[in-house]
Design a protein around this motif. Sequence first.
Motif, PDB file in Angstrom:
ATOM      1  N   THR A 120       0.824  -1.214   0.000  1.00 57.67           N
ATOM      2  CA  THR A 120       0.000   0.000   0.000  1.00 57.67           C
ATOM      3  C   THR A 120       0.856   1.261   0.000  1.00 57.67           C
ATOM      4  N   ALA A 121       2.124   1.135   0.316  1.00 57.92           N
ATOM      5  CA  ALA A 121       3.060   2.263   0.329  1.00 57.92           C
ATOM      6  C   ALA A 121       4.446   1.738  -0.042  1.00 57.92           C
ATOM      7  N   PRO A 122       5.303   2.564  -0.581  1.00 57.85           N
ATOM      8  CA  PRO A 122       6.644   2.099  -0.972  1.00 57.85           C
ATOM      9  C   PRO A 122       7.462   1.661   0.247  1.00 57.85           C
ATOM     10  N   ARG A 123       8.346   0.733   0.013  1.00 56.36           N
ATOM     11  CA  ARG A 123       9.285   0.283   1.027  1.00 56.36           C
ATOM     12  C   ARG A 123      10.627   0.034   0.359  1.00 56.36           C
ATOM     13  N   SER A 124      11.682   0.018   1.168  1.00 57.78           N
ATOM     14  CA  SER A 124      13.033  -0.168   0.624  1.00 57.78           C
ATOM     15  C   SER A 124      13.740  -1.284   1.357  1.00 57.78           C
ATOM     16  N   GLU A 125      14.751  -1.835   0.698  1.00 59.93           N
ATOM     17  CA  GLU A 125      15.567  -2.913   1.269  1.00 59.93           C
ATOM     18  C   GLU A 125      16.991  -2.758   0.757  1.00 59.93           C
ATOM     19  N   ILE A 126      17.928  -2.561   1.677  1.00 59.85           N
ATOM     20  CA  ILE A 126      19.333  -2.397   1.322  1.00 59.85           C
ATOM     21  C   ILE A 126      20.024  -3.734   1.382  1.00 59.85           C
ATOM     22  N   HIS A 127      20.887  -4.018   0.428  1.00 61.78           N
ATOM     23  CA  HIS A 127      21.653  -5.267   0.413  1.00 61.78           C
ATOM     24  C   HIS A 127      22.873  -5.105   1.314  1.00 61.78           C
ATOM     25  N   ALA A 128      23.042  -6.023   2.254  1.00 60.79           N
ATOM     26  CA  ALA A 128      24.133  -5.898   3.226  1.00 60.79           C
ATOM     27  C   ALA A 128      25.497  -6.155   2.609  1.00 60.79           C
ATOM     28  N   ASP A 129      25.553  -6.913   1.503  1.00 63.09           N
ATOM     29  CA  ASP A 129      26.833  -7.269   0.902  1.00 63.09           C
ATOM     30  C   ASP A 129      27.014  -6.694  -0.494  1.00 63.09           C
ATOM     31  N   ALA A 130      26.245  -5.667  -0.843  1.00 65.10           N
ATOM     32  CA  ALA A 130      26.342  -5.072  -2.177  1.00 65.10           C
ATOM     33  C   ALA A 130      25.936  -3.607  -2.093  1.00 65.10           C
ATOM     34  N   THR A 131      26.319  -2.862  -3.125  1.00 67.37           N
ATOM     35  CA  THR A 131      25.935  -1.444  -3.218  1.00 67.37           C
ATOM     36  C   THR A 131      24.639  -1.344  -4.016  1.00 67.37           C
ATOM     37  N   GLN A 132      23.580  -1.888  -3.459  1.00 64.47           N
ATOM     38  CA  GLN A 132      22.292  -1.928  -4.157  1.00 64.47           C
ATOM     39  C   GLN A 132      21.161  -1.683  -3.180  1.00 64.47           C
ATOM     40  N   LEU A 133      20.227  -0.850  -3.615  1.00 62.58           N
ATOM     41  CA  LEU A 133      19.025  -0.534  -2.844  1.00 62.58           C
ATOM     42  C   LEU A 133      17.815  -0.903  -3.686  1.00 62.58           C
ATOM     43  N   ASP A 134      16.972  -1.758  -3.159  1.00 66.30           N
ATOM     44  CA  ASP A 134      15.739  -2.157  -3.830  1.00 66.30           C
ATOM     45  C   ASP A 134      14.575  -1.360  -3.249  1.00 66.30           C
ATOM     46  N   VAL A 135      13.830  -0.720  -4.124  1.00 67.30           N
ATOM     47  CA  VAL A 135      12.651   0.044  -3.738  1.00 67.30           C
ATOM     48  C   VAL A 135      11.430  -0.623  -4.351  1.00 67.30           C
ATOM     49  N   PHE A 136      10.529  -1.056  -3.507  1.00 63.74           N
ATOM     50  CA  PHE A 136       9.298  -1.712  -3.968  1.00 63.74           C
ATOM     51  C   PHE A 136       8.141  -0.723  -3.829  1.00 63.74           C
ATOM     52  N   TYR A 137       7.291  -0.686  -4.854  1.00 68.28           N
ATOM     53  CA  TYR A 137       6.197   0.270  -4.871  1.00 68.28           C
ATOM     54  C   TYR A 137       4.921  -0.401  -5.364  1.00 68.28           C
ATOM     55  N   PRO A 138       3.750   0.084  -4.952  1.00 72.02           N
ATOM     56  CA  PRO A 138       2.492  -0.435  -5.502  1.00 72.02           C
ATOM     57  C   PRO A 138       2.374  -0.058  -6.977  1.00 72.02           C
ATOM     58  N   PRO A 139       1.836  -0.935  -7.795  1.00 73.92           N
ATOM     59  CA  PRO A 139       1.739  -0.619  -9.235  1.00 73.92           C
ATOM     60  C   PRO A 139       0.934   0.630  -9.531  1.00 73.92           C
ATOM     61  N   ASN A 140       0.030   1.018  -8.630  1.00 76.91           N
ATOM     62  CA  ASN A 140      -0.782   2.206  -8.901  1.00 76.91           C
ATOM     63  C   ASN A 140      -0.068   3.509  -8.581  1.00 76.91           C
ATOM     64  N   GLN A 141       1.203   3.438  -8.114  1.00 75.09           N
ATOM     65  CA  GLN A 141       1.953   4.651  -7.779  1.00 75.09           C
ATOM     66  C   GLN A 141       3.018   4.987  -8.822  1.00 75.09           C
ATOM     67  N   VAL A 142       2.804   4.496 -10.035  1.00 77.73           N
ATOM     68  CA  VAL A 142       3.710   4.882 -11.115  1.00 77.73           C
ATOM     69  C   VAL A 142       3.549   6.379 -11.372  1.00 77.73           C
ATOM     70  N   PRO A 143       4.646   7.161 -11.362  1.00 81.55           N
ATOM     71  CA  PRO A 143       4.518   8.626 -11.523  1.00 81.55           C
ATOM     72  C   PRO A 143       3.854   9.006 -12.843  1.00 81.55           C
ATOM     73  N   LEU A 144       2.885   9.871 -12.753  1.00 84.88           N
ATOM     74  CA  LEU A 144       2.213  10.392 -13.943  1.00 84.88           C
ATOM     75  C   LEU A 144       3.014  11.552 -14.515  1.00 84.88           C
ATOM     76  N   PRO A 145       2.997  11.722 -15.818  1.00 80.85           N
ATOM     77  CA  PRO A 145       3.758  12.833 -16.420  1.00 80.85           C
ATOM     78  C   PRO A 145       3.337  14.198 -15.912  1.00 80.85           C
ATOM     79  N   SER A 146       2.076  14.330 -15.453  1.00 81.02           N
ATOM     80  CA  SER A 146       1.577  15.627 -14.999  1.00 81.02           C
ATOM     81  C   SER A 146       1.929  15.922 -13.544  1.00 81.02           C
ATOM     82  N   SER A 147       2.403  14.914 -12.796  1.00 79.21           N
ATOM     83  CA  SER A 147       2.696  15.121 -11.366  1.00 79.21           C
ATOM     84  C   SER A 147       4.085  15.721 -11.218  1.00 79.21           C
ATOM     85  N   SER A 148       4.193  16.735 -10.367  1.00 79.61           N
ATOM     86  CA  SER A 148       5.470  17.413 -10.143  1.00 79.61           C
ATOM     87  C   SER A 148       6.259  16.817  -8.982  1.00 79.61           C
ATOM     88  N   ASN A 149       5.587  16.206  -8.025  1.00 76.68           N
ATOM     89  CA  ASN A 149       6.262  15.606  -6.873  1.00 76.68           C
ATOM     90  C   ASN A 149       5.517  14.338  -6.471  1.00 76.68           C
TER      91      ASN A 149
END
Length: 558
Positions: free
Chosen positions: A167-196
């Motif tokens: 229902t809201a984005p969440r993140s997960e950092i990899h302890a052994d790599a320089t990678q951050l995974d951000v998971f988001y609900p499919p309905n929160q894809v940014p629209l071209p008209s949204s500024s923030n």
Amino acid sequence: MTTINGDQASPKASAATKSSTARVPPPETSEAVQTRFRVIAAFWAVIVLLGFPIWWKTTSIYRAHLPIQEMVDWDEGKICRPVFPLEIHVAAPAMQISESQHLLRTTQHSLDDFNEFAAHHLRLKLANDTSASNANGDQTAETEHEAAEERADIALTVRVLPQDDLTAPRSEIHADATQLDVFYPPNQVPLPSSSNPPLSAFIAQELQGLYSEEKATIAHILSGETAGSDSESISRRLRRSMKYADTYHLSFSLFTPGPVPSSWDIEAAVKEYLTPLLDAFAPISNFTVDTQVQLYATFSPMAPPPVYDEAETAWTLKKEDLSAFINAAEWPLNPSIGSGPTLNFVLYVPAPSQSPMLVKENRASSWIVPQWGGVSLLNPPLSEELSPSNPKHLTQESLRPAFMTFSHQLLTLLGTPATPSSLPLRLQTLIRVRAATLLLSASSTMGSLARLTESLPSIPIPATVASSVSTTLTHLGTTCSSLRDGRFAAALASARVAETEAERSFFEKSMVGQVYFPDEHKVAVYLPLLGPIGVPLIVGLLKEVKRLIAGRKARAGA
């Protein structure tokens, strides 16, 4: 009264006049005068034409040319203002290109609005999906690896992935790599008209949190002030850490108050638990390791002994007494091995009669001695015999908790930040912090050397110093440009060379020795030698000058 007339006194006066006239030496012949003149002239000719040039040549101080103004400008920060542009790749494989570009722009705007320290900023770039790239085969992966070496260092890879049950984005950092995974609900894809859009704000907030401690540390190093509310923790961490060195010596010591344990699997433990960490530190510093076992290592008589706590059912040490735990007078702890600083790690196995042993305030079994090393108490389980005793040998598995503690203490003593949880990201932060520290340290050394050579014109400046200064300034420029381009590993490598050459030029032995030999000492050396020789030569020269002047006046009067 008898009066003596002039006729009676005149014979005596004549005799006196004849006697004084007889004592006057005969006048010098012209040949004697010329001989004396030639002797004095010969002495002075040898002094002026031969002695003085030889003395000047043999005692003159060689001062190689130094770019004083450039050295001072580096010290005052006029040539280089360090910046730290971190390149972050964002991969959104589930989004269309236009959607991912819009996400990138809005996230970058949010980051720019949050950033209050202009020298440290995050630059976002779109990247292809890593998994998709690897699926193209080994040749594609090799091509991408070669291309990655030509551009700026990739500080972090952010993978933006959809997840249906959120229902809201969440993140997960990899302890052994320089990678951050951000998971988001499919309905929160940014629209071209949204500024923030919410997803952009969430990603920007997560990135700010990842690099908040690094930003505060660099701000403290560059300006002496920390940004944000973590100033106390930053200052405390910097006070505990060791000064940077190209090589550190790690000394692991096993101490026990009795005859056992008398051996331990230290080689296997170092290889299993410590070597991977030291390999990760290879771009920053080098390490050497030595070990020792000391039996019958008793506490210092001046140190308060442990006290049995019935509530804790353990022997306890007070926190304020930990500084006296190390018996430096009797325990063979070498404070320095070789040229680099030594980090001491002490594993103490208490006697069975004083086991288990803990710190009273926090029940800890380990602690750090700032800028010195760490201590860990090993309380092995006692056997169920009637006369329990410690094991004679410590296996690799029994050493695992202690070496996990030593690894954490080593990270702290080397100045590694506490956040984020990913070790590769923390090491990258340490690379940038060390590069900034060495850049400022080498620049400050150049300024100090310039002021020293200007204030003490009598000290020599050998050609080796000029060469070291030239090398230092060249690598300082390389460090500054590498930082500006985001190539932090290359910047640290150049900064290490600059620091080494700067220290070598400032502590040149011939320069340091001349500082303690002022002009008063030279006068004290020369006077006893030149006094007996110079006085007769000067007096003879003055007499000849007077004779020549008198002769010219006599000829002029005639």
